[in-house]
Design an enzyme around this catalytic site. Sequence first.
Site, PDB file in Angstrom:
ATOM      1  CB  ALA A  44      -0.937  -0.011   1.205  1.00  0.00           C
ATOM      2  CE1 TYR A  46       7.889   0.107  -5.295  1.00  0.00           C
ATOM      3  CE2 TYR A  46       5.785  -0.211  -6.412  1.00  0.00           C
ATOM      4  CZ  TYR A  46       7.163  -0.080  -6.461  1.00  0.00           C
ATOM      5  OH  TYR A  46       7.801  -0.127  -7.676  1.00  0.00           O
ATOM      6  CB  SER A  92       4.727  -3.573 -13.698  1.00  0.00           C
ATOM      7  OG  SER A  92       4.819  -2.268 -14.235  1.00  0.00           O
ATOM      8  CD  GLU A 126      -5.684 -13.185 -14.816  1.00  0.00           C
ATOM      9  OE1 GLU A 126      -4.465 -13.230 -14.606  1.00  0.00           O
ATOM     10  OE2 GLU A 126      -6.213 -13.477 -15.912  1.00  0.00           O
ATOM     11  CE  LYS A 128      -0.935  -7.222  -8.799  1.00  0.00           C
ATOM     12  NZ  LYS A 128       0.042  -7.697  -7.802  1.00  0.00           N
ATOM     13  CG  ASP A 130       1.395 -11.188  -2.356  1.00  0.00           C
ATOM     14  OD1 ASP A 130       2.323 -10.745  -3.055  1.00  0.00           O
ATOM     15  OD2 ASP A 130       1.269 -10.910  -1.149  1.00  0.00           O
ATOM     16  CE1 TYR A 240       0.525 -13.173 -15.065  1.00  0.00           C
ATOM     17  CE2 TYR A 240       0.415 -14.591 -13.137  1.00  0.00           C
ATOM     18  CZ  TYR A 240       1.011 -13.550 -13.834  1.00  0.00           C
ATOM     19  OH  TYR A 240       2.095 -12.908 -13.288  1.00  0.00           O
ATOM     20  CE  LYS A 304      -4.007 -10.357 -17.399  1.00  0.00           C
ATOM     21  NZ  LYS A 304      -3.277 -11.647 -17.542  1.00  0.00           N
ATOM     22  CE  LYS A 328      -2.012  -4.416  -5.236  1.00  0.00           C
ATOM     23  NZ  LYS A 328      -0.835  -3.557  -5.266  1.00  0.00           N
ATOM     24  CB  CYS A 433      15.449  12.070  24.336  1.00  0.00           C
ATOM     25  SG  CYS A 433      16.245  10.620  23.602  1.00  0.00           S
ATOM     26  CB  CYS A 436      20.267  11.174  25.700  1.00  0.00           C
ATOM     27  SG  CYS A 436      19.390  12.430  24.729  1.00  0.00           S
ATOM     28  CB  CYS A 451      16.185  13.149  20.793  1.00  0.00           C
ATOM     29  SG  CYS A 451      17.624  13.375  21.854  1.00  0.00           S
ATOM     30  CB  CYS A 457      20.927  11.187  21.637  1.00  0.00           C
ATOM     31  SG  CYS A 457      19.524  10.040  21.639  1.00  0.00           S
TER      32      CYS A 457
END
Length: 753
Positions: A44, A46, A92, A126, A128, A130, A240, A304, A328, A433, A436, A451, A457
């Site tokens: 997601a 990406y 792709s 169809e 997809k 993974d 496919y 397709k 997706k 922080c 530190c 920080c 640190c």
Amino acid sequence: MQDARAVDTLSEEEAEVELANLAATLLKANLDYHADDAPRLSDADYDMLKARNSAIEARFPNLKRADSPSDMVGAAPSGGFGKIAHAQRMMSLGNAFNPEEIAEFDERVRKYLGLGANAPLAYTAEPKIDGLSLSLRYEQGALVQAATRGDGAVGENVTANARTVVSIPQTLTGTRDILPDILEVRGEIYMSHADFEALNKRQNEAGAKIFANPRNAAAGSLRQLDAEITRARPLAFFAYAWGELSAPLADTQFGAIERLKNLGFSTNPLTVLCHGVDDLLAHYADIEQQRASLGYDIDGVVYKVDNLDLQRRLGYRSTTPRWAIAHKFPAELAWSRLEAIDINVGRTGALSPVARLTPVTVGGVVVSNATLHNEDYIAGRGGDGVEIRDGKDIRVGDWVQVYRAGDVIPKIADVDLSKRPPDAQPFAFPTICPECGSDAIREEGDAVRRCSGGLICPAQAVEKLKHFVSRGAFDIEGLGAKQVEMFYHDDQLAIRTPADIFTLKARDDENLTKLANRDGWGETSARNLFAAIDERRTVPLARLIFALGIRHVGEVAAADLARHFGSWQALVDAVDAAGPAAARHLSADEAEAKERRIAAQESRRARIKPARDAVWDGIGDAARIAWSDLTGIDGIGATVAVALVTAFGQTAERASIDRLVAELTIEDAAAPDTANSPVAGKTVVFTGTLEKMTRAEAKARAESLGAKVSGSVSARTDILVAGPGAGSKATKAAELGVKTMDEDAWLALIGGT
């Protein structure tokens, strides 16, 4: 993650910087996913980053990079395998995430083909899978080679491994007269949930690597250098698509899939023929309902155009076909108990909250941690101050909805208030922080609290030290990133702060044997290092400022500060004096941010300015003057000024800097030759468009004549140089009685010097 601002608000300079960052991030993600079988970025995230890259390129087409992610397919093949060039490039797919985008896809196809909205147009749909893309080449019906996708043009030769997969036929079904001479079949290697669970059980019993999910297990199994390991792994293959053909398989996509099935390939039984967008979406919904019971991972549905002649007419973009798209699925969901919220400090000082969950399986992966992003997210606010999750905050003990897309750290989507424990308390995000004890500062416009401890640190120390010895900083020969790592973890000759570098020789023995006896070192190399360190005890002011690694203070800002103040002591005095004003500035930012959140919810924007004005009441003149001087330096501004004051104001960080300075001789910045200069000692501001020189050239020329160049107009401004388009600065200069001239008058003033 990248900048979340709307693309249409980006300047060209900002867009160029973000495109460079996106290219680097997405290239790394491609290598992680396709080459190393170890993705760290979710599908997601990406997809979101790639979509943002495309949007920026669409707005600024002149900025498209040679290494644009829009043109990337997969990743270069690993050096561990032989390489095979694909006869036809493996492409792709473009992605869609909602019904509206599917309707737009259908409209684009029809428009390209000249078909009306009601003209018949069939699609296949169809699942997809993974898994890992694979291309199989058959000649005269026999399998002759198998290759991964690689970068789309060249893949890895995994022929020996592919021959061990039961569902990949070694020879095609049928008599020689009906088999194609050349057939390149494409599909997906995958692993079923049951086989994945059994494999991980065996791996665990053998003390071997445990796989995060079926996709990683399948990819890692196929890409084994020893084919016998692949043989022992339960892999499967769905066909496919196809590449090079000696003769067509059929006239339609659906018919070609049926032909592949008759030739002996496993094809997905959920592949159906659809007529129109409504049919596609109905099948998508049907597959989504079956998803959990399929027994293997899918992450969407691929549509397709069915007619192969129409596919050929539609053709391809640079990396994707016009005739296909992947719809997706949303990220997978599960519910779990939030047991704790931990704060991790990253190498840049960012405080990142992490949810510790009662372990739960999400999409085939056991999840026990989830990111909480930042303090606003925990409080139920988005980056723009508007409520998310209907304003529900997240508390320890809550029953939370977890979602995952890929195998990176999951996220929390929602909270079930009906199951909230009565004693659950709002989470108090730390302002100190945890590593530190330094202040954790949140700057204006930044979603992250960081920080301010810097070099002291532990979470940041090694990276800060690497920066300190880098080429633009102290550039100590023989002390690079690798050596910094070694010394940081050395008990006897530890380098934990920059000052430790310059006491290193004194901490060795008389014959330097402590260092000389370590692996990779000898007496000569030890003496060379100590000599190189001694050479850097005298350092130019600008290099020292840059080397400290203070956030927002790069080489240009360091040079500007050095040029303006001239000496280390003058800089320190100014930063110390500006401290109270910087603190009020931060308070004003926080007050304004709070009011902006209120304004976003209640449209009360009139309350913002009074909040900022009130918080500045009572600041002394010395602090105001120092702050104005510091922020008035051209190219510096409030962000850099706050970073400087914060770093110098931390007790431990300041002690670390003071220890370093005690070891050094700091060269003052060279004073410009101001003899006969009509602008020496004067404060100059440039505004509007300069037509005869760039802004950088004008600034450099003015500073070479002894002038101070400021970025803002104040009562102490002597000259405003106003080009076409001058706006508020010219107005303010007129109000203050500041001398204003155009570019020609400025050049005439300085032209003879």
